[in-house]
Design a protein around this motif. Structure first.
Motif, PDB file in Angstrom:
ATOM      1  N   PRO A  27       0.830  -1.204   0.000  1.00 36.56           N
ATOM      2  CA  PRO A  27       0.000   0.000   0.000  1.00 36.56           C
ATOM      3  C   PRO A  27       0.867   1.257   0.000  1.00 36.56           C
ATOM      4  O   PRO A  27       1.980   1.270   0.536  1.00 36.56           O
ATOM      5  CB  PRO A  27      -0.802  -0.121   1.299  1.00 36.56           C
ATOM      6  N   VAL A  28       0.344   2.303  -0.607  1.00 33.22           N
ATOM      7  CA  VAL A  28       1.083   3.551  -0.761  1.00 33.22           C
ATOM      8  C   VAL A  28       0.560   4.592   0.234  1.00 33.22           C
ATOM      9  O   VAL A  28      -0.649   4.835   0.306  1.00 33.22           O
ATOM     10  CB  VAL A  28       0.951   4.091  -2.195  1.00 33.22           C
ATOM     11  N   THR A  29       1.480   5.191   0.972  1.00 34.01           N
ATOM     12  CA  THR A  29       1.150   6.281   1.891  1.00 34.01           C
ATOM     13  C   THR A  29       2.053   7.462   1.586  1.00 34.01           C
ATOM     14  O   THR A  29       3.278   7.297   1.473  1.00 34.01           O
ATOM     15  CB  THR A  29       1.330   5.855   3.358  1.00 34.01           C
ATOM     16  N   VAL A  30       1.452   8.634   1.445  1.00 33.31           N
ATOM     17  CA  VAL A  30       2.204   9.845   1.129  1.00 33.31           C
ATOM     18  C   VAL A  30       2.217  10.752   2.355  1.00 33.31           C
ATOM     19  O   VAL A  30       1.173  11.027   2.945  1.00 33.31           O
ATOM     20  CB  VAL A  30       1.575  10.592  -0.063  1.00 33.31           C
ATOM     21  N   ASN A  31       3.409  11.214   2.747  1.00 28.14           N
ATOM     22  CA  ASN A  31       3.564  12.144   3.857  1.00 28.14           C
ATOM     23  C   ASN A  31       4.185  13.436   3.360  1.00 28.14           C
ATOM     24  O   ASN A  31       4.909  13.449   2.352  1.00 28.14           O
ATOM     25  CB  ASN A  31       4.448  11.543   4.951  1.00 28.14           C
ATOM     26  N   ILE A  64       5.971   2.792   0.163  1.00 30.79           N
ATOM     27  CA  ILE A  64       5.387   1.777  -0.711  1.00 30.79           C
ATOM     28  C   ILE A  64       5.669   0.434  -0.053  1.00 30.79           C
ATOM     29  O   ILE A  64       6.794  -0.092  -0.118  1.00 30.79           O
ATOM     30  CB  ILE A  64       5.987   1.819  -2.122  1.00 30.79           C
ATOM     31  N   GLY A  65       4.663  -0.118   0.610  1.00 33.47           N
ATOM     32  CA  GLY A  65       4.884  -1.329   1.380  1.00 33.47           C
ATOM     33  C   GLY A  65       5.867  -1.053   2.514  1.00 33.47           C
ATOM     34  O   GLY A  65       5.662  -0.153   3.325  1.00 33.47           O
ATOM     35  N   THR A  66       6.953  -1.787   2.540  1.00 31.62           N
ATOM     36  CA  THR A  66       7.967  -1.613   3.596  1.00 31.62           C
ATOM     37  C   THR A  66       9.076  -0.648   3.203  1.00 31.62           C
ATOM     38  O   THR A  66       9.946  -0.342   4.012  1.00 31.62           O
ATOM     39  CB  THR A  66       8.591  -2.983   3.938  1.00 31.62           C
ATOM     40  N   GLU A  67       9.051  -0.166   1.960  1.00 32.43           N
ATOM     41  CA  GLU A  67      10.090   0.745   1.478  1.00 32.43           C
ATOM     42  C   GLU A  67       9.615   2.200   1.583  1.00 32.43           C
ATOM     43  O   GLU A  67       8.431   2.492   1.389  1.00 32.43           O
ATOM     44  CB  GLU A  67      10.450   0.432   0.027  1.00 32.43           C
ATOM     45  N   THR A  68      10.561   3.102   1.869  1.00 31.12           N
ATOM     46  CA  THR A  68      10.244   4.523   1.985  1.00 31.12           C
ATOM     47  C   THR A  68      11.197   5.322   1.104  1.00 31.12           C
ATOM     48  O   THR A  68      12.410   5.078   1.094  1.00 31.12           O
ATOM     49  CB  THR A  68      10.370   4.999   3.444  1.00 31.12           C
ATOM     50  N   TYR A  69      10.643   6.287   0.369  1.00 32.56           N
ATOM     51  CA  TYR A  69      11.425   7.094  -0.571  1.00 32.56           C
ATOM     52  C   TYR A  69      11.184   8.581  -0.295  1.00 32.56           C
ATOM     53  O   TYR A  69      10.103   8.985   0.133  1.00 32.56           O
ATOM     54  CB  TYR A  69      11.024   6.779  -2.016  1.00 32.56           C
ATOM     55  N   ASP A  70      12.214   9.370  -0.559  1.00 34.14           N
ATOM     56  CA  ASP A  70      12.129  10.818  -0.402  1.00 34.14           C
ATOM     57  C   ASP A  70      11.877  11.440  -1.777  1.00 34.14           C
ATOM     58  O   ASP A  70      12.696  11.325  -2.682  1.00 34.14           O
ATOM     59  CB  ASP A  70      13.433  11.361   0.194  1.00 34.14           C
ATOM     60  N   TYR A  71      10.716  12.105  -1.922  1.00 31.28           N
ATOM     61  CA  TYR A  71      10.352  12.671  -3.225  1.00 31.28           C
ATOM     62  C   TYR A  71      10.614  14.177  -3.315  1.00 31.28           C
ATOM     63  O   TYR A  71      10.362  14.791  -4.350  1.00 31.28           O
ATOM     64  CB  TYR A  71       8.869  12.428  -3.511  1.00 31.28           C
ATOM     65  N   ALA A  72      11.134  14.780  -2.244  1.00 30.92           N
ATOM     66  CA  ALA A  72      11.160  16.244  -2.134  1.00 30.92           C
ATOM     67  C   ALA A  72      11.913  16.918  -3.272  1.00 30.92           C
ATOM     68  O   ALA A  72      11.476  17.948  -3.805  1.00 30.92           O
ATOM     69  CB  ALA A  72      11.745  16.657  -0.790  1.00 30.92           C
ATOM     70  N   VAL A 128       8.976   7.977  -9.821  1.00 30.81           N
ATOM     71  CA  VAL A 128       7.946   7.426  -8.942  1.00 30.81           C
ATOM     72  C   VAL A 128       7.419   6.108  -9.507  1.00 30.81           C
ATOM     73  O   VAL A 128       7.222   5.135  -8.768  1.00 30.81           O
ATOM     74  CB  VAL A 128       6.793   8.447  -8.766  1.00 30.81           C
ATOM     75  N   GLN A 129       7.210   6.068 -10.818  1.00 31.72           N
ATOM     76  CA  GLN A 129       6.746   4.832 -11.440  1.00 31.72           C
ATOM     77  C   GLN A 129       7.764   3.715 -11.246  1.00 31.72           C
ATOM     78  O   GLN A 129       7.395   2.569 -10.981  1.00 31.72           O
ATOM     79  CB  GLN A 129       6.494   5.050 -12.930  1.00 31.72           C
ATOM     80  N   GLY A 130       9.043   4.045 -11.349  1.00 33.02           N
ATOM     81  CA  GLY A 130      10.092   3.049 -11.126  1.00 33.02           C
ATOM     82  C   GLY A 130      10.066   2.503  -9.704  1.00 33.02           C
ATOM     83  O   GLY A 130      10.242   1.288  -9.494  1.00 33.02           O
ATOM     84  N   TRP A 131       9.870   3.386  -8.716  1.00 39.41           N
ATOM     85  CA  TRP A 131       9.759   2.916  -7.337  1.00 39.41           C
ATOM     86  C   TRP A 131       8.594   1.935  -7.185  1.00 39.41           C
ATOM     87  O   TRP A 131       8.719   0.904  -6.532  1.00 39.41           O
ATOM     88  CB  TRP A 131       9.523   4.100  -6.391  1.00 39.41           C
ATOM     89  N   LEU A 132       7.468   2.285  -7.794  1.00 35.17           N
ATOM     90  CA  LEU A 132       6.292   1.425  -7.691  1.00 35.17           C
ATOM     91  C   LEU A 132       6.519   0.082  -8.376  1.00 35.17           C
ATOM     92  O   LEU A 132       6.144  -0.977  -7.848  1.00 35.17           O
ATOM     93  CB  LEU A 132       5.081   2.139  -8.307  1.00 35.17           C
ATOM     94  N   GLU A 133       7.159   0.108  -9.544  1.00 29.99           N
ATOM     95  CA  GLU A 133       7.437  -1.141 -10.260  1.00 29.99           C
ATOM     96  C   GLU A 133       8.383  -2.025  -9.468  1.00 29.99           C
ATOM     97  O   GLU A 133       8.243  -3.262  -9.464  1.00 29.99           O
ATOM     98  CB  GLU A 133       8.009  -0.822 -11.635  1.00 29.99           C
TER      99      GLU A 133
END
Length: 548
Positions: free
Chosen positions: A350-354, A397-405, A416-421
């Motif tokens: 699941p995707v969570t945006v902060n 995204i699931g157990t992984e966390t990425y910084d989009y700033a 972002v699409q690459g992270w999801l894939e």
């Protein structure tokens, strides 16, 4: 026909009635084709006339243009309803079909926004307004024309062909697009080939005019005109005739509000749902909708004929209740069959945006915050999301966390699409197995049945609800206010709700709300029992015996 016989007019022969049904239905198919081809080609129209870096904004602008046409339908109903009640049914809907054909062909001739800038979308909007005006007069004219030729005991059956013709216009638009795609290479179709379905309207206009010019005026109108009983001001009389305000209210919310939201949910929301969030191959989507829509046309005729026996109210009530119970399960089923991997991925990762100012404005060209831009990307990719409470910019995204700033704007979505894939999401166009395709078609057919139940008997019902002297205006005004605003704005409102929530199914709540209220109104206001004519004579009170 009862009304005609009373006034000494010759009843139409079976051959004449068949010609009336054929010509009226064919014209209705062509006119609705003209209107629906815009929605069928929404993606390409957006790229040509409403280009934007925000893909969601681009498609919402297309649906806004779609809604503008619907918004002008009530004005067309007033204008052409006045003419239809004053001058006649036949010549009025000759004017409407001509106006529609010319306006539709015009869309195919407009240069793109890349060529003439802002003038392109403005011209499109103007032509959509003309289409809306024309359609505001078309349905009432065709429905009344057939109803006033039909014997009372077959009125539901005969007018159901007009109802089926509305679905037929949508089916024809899909068929023409499929044919053009098959004959024109994909790149050429995207560049210029999409204009051909619009230009084809000139041919359809010629056929429609040829058929309708063979018709004579409605016998009911001929009798009224001969007796000098036509209305001096149909619009004013529609609002002041005893009992009409209640009937108009019921026609608006209890009939049109129900049928139009179910119809557009079944066809347009279903089409955009499969193409968009479910990412099904576009050609396959068109074929599935074509097959389901073609078969569904027969349901309208069955329901219309059934209503001649059980009355007009029962099918509408059954259809509304069934829609409230089945809409979400049907679309959940379509989603599970069309793209099971998306549902599995959203459960597993699941995707969570902060982040701060984590708000998304679908109508903004550029989002106000990095978090808003992340939501924009997820919406464009059709990925459901939740918004967290942490102020630090992160995409979980699931157990992984990425910084989009600090992602660069030109490559942000690809990253972002690459992270999801990486976390199991698949963004390739889907081609479900044959069993799943058959299942989707079956569920689309169920939607078609729901639409037929609430729509198949409506032309007969509305014709029976209002006196002949103001029938064109009285039925057209509530029908096109309901269809124009409650139904025509559905793709825009549903698309906005989906964009704001990140939930591909959330747009269905709009349909549920309108149908829920409409069900209450229909239960209260529609007449029970067998169909009955509206009686308007000096011997009887000027209210419908079919109304409580």
């Amino acid at each position: 026909m009862a009304e005609a016989a009373v006034n000494g007019q010759r009843e139409p022969t079976e051959k004449e009635i068949r010609m009336v049904i054929a010509a009226s239905s064919a014209g209705t198919v062509f006119e609705w084709y003209d209107f629906f081809i815009y929605g069928t080609l929404a993606g390409l129209i957006g790229a040509a006339f409403f280009p934007s870096d925000n893909e969601t904004l681009e498609i919402l602008l297309v649906w806004a243009g779609f809604a503008v046409g619907f918004g002008f339908r009530p004005l067309g109903a007033i204008l052409f309803g006045f003419l239809g009640d004053r001058l006649g049914r036949k010549y009025t809907f000759l004017v409407t079909v001509t106006l529609m054909g010319i306006a539709t062909a015009g869309v195919g001739l407009i240069p793109s926004a890349a060529s003439i800038g802002l003038a392109a979308p403005l011209i499109v909007i103007c032509l959509r307004i003309l289409q809306g005006l024309a359609l505001g007069g078309e349905y009432g004219g065709a429905a009344i024309y057939v109803a006033e030729h039909a014997p009372p005991e077959k009125r539901g059956f005969y007018t159901s062909f007009i109802q089926a013709s509305v679905a037929g216009g949508f089916v024809l638009s899909i068929l023409v697009v499929i044919s053009c795609r098959a004959l024109i290479p994909a790149d050429d179709f995207a560049a210029w080939g999409w204009r051909i379905p619009f230009l084809l309207s000139i041919v359809l206009l010629g056929i429609s005019l040829w058929m309708r010019l063979k018709l004579s005026e409605s016998p009911v109108f001929q009798a009224m005109k001969a007796a000098g009983e036509t209305s001096a001001n149909p619009f004013t009389e529609s609002l002041t005739y005893p009992g009409n305000p209640k009937r108009i209210f019921v026609a608006l919310f209890g009939i049109t509000g129900v049928l139009t939201t179910i119809w557009y949910t079944a066809f347009f929301f279903g089409l955009s749902f499969l193409r968009g969030p479910m990412r099904v191959d576009e050609s396959l989507v068109e074929w599935m909708v074509l097959i389901a829509g073609t078969i569904a046309m027969s349901f309208y005729i069955v329901v219309g004929k059934w209503s001649d026996k059980v009355g007009r109210k029962k099918p509408i009530i059954i259809g509304a209740i069934a829609s409230l119970a089945l809409l979400f399960p049907i679309f959940w089923g379509i989603g599970a069959l069309a793209n099971p991997g998306l549902e599995a991925s959203s459960r597993a990762a699941p995707v969570t945006v902060n982040g701060e100012q984590c708000e998304y404005d679908p109508f903004a060209e550029v989002q106000a915050s990095p978090c808003g831009r992340a939501l924009q990307d997820l919406t464009a990719l059709g990925v459901p999301y939740a918004i967290g409470e942490d102020s630090a910019p992160s995409l979980a995204i699931g157990t992984e966390t990425y910084d989009y700033a600090d992602l660069p704007d030109d490559t942000r979505r690809a990253i972002v699409q690459g992270w999801l894939e990486t976390n199991g999401y698949d963004f390739t166009r889907q081609t479900p197995p044959v069993v799943s395709i058959l299942g989707i078609i079956g569920l689309l057919l169920v939607l078609g049945v729901l639409s037929a139940l609430t729509y198949g008997s409506v032309a007969a019902l509305l014709s029976e609800m209002f006196p002949a002297r103001i029938r064109y205006s009285s039925m057209s005004i509530p029908y096109h206010i309901g269809a124009g605003y409650l139904g025509g704005f559905l793709p825009l409102i549903a698309g906005y709700i989906v964009a704001m929530t990140g939930d591909a199914y959330s747009g269905l709540w709009y349909t549920m709300a309108v149908v829920g209220f409409g069900l209450i109104v229909a239960w209260w206001g529609l007449p029970d029992g067998p169909p009955r004519d509206f009686e308007d004579s000096e011997r009887d009170p000027p209210v419908s015996p079919a109304m409580p």
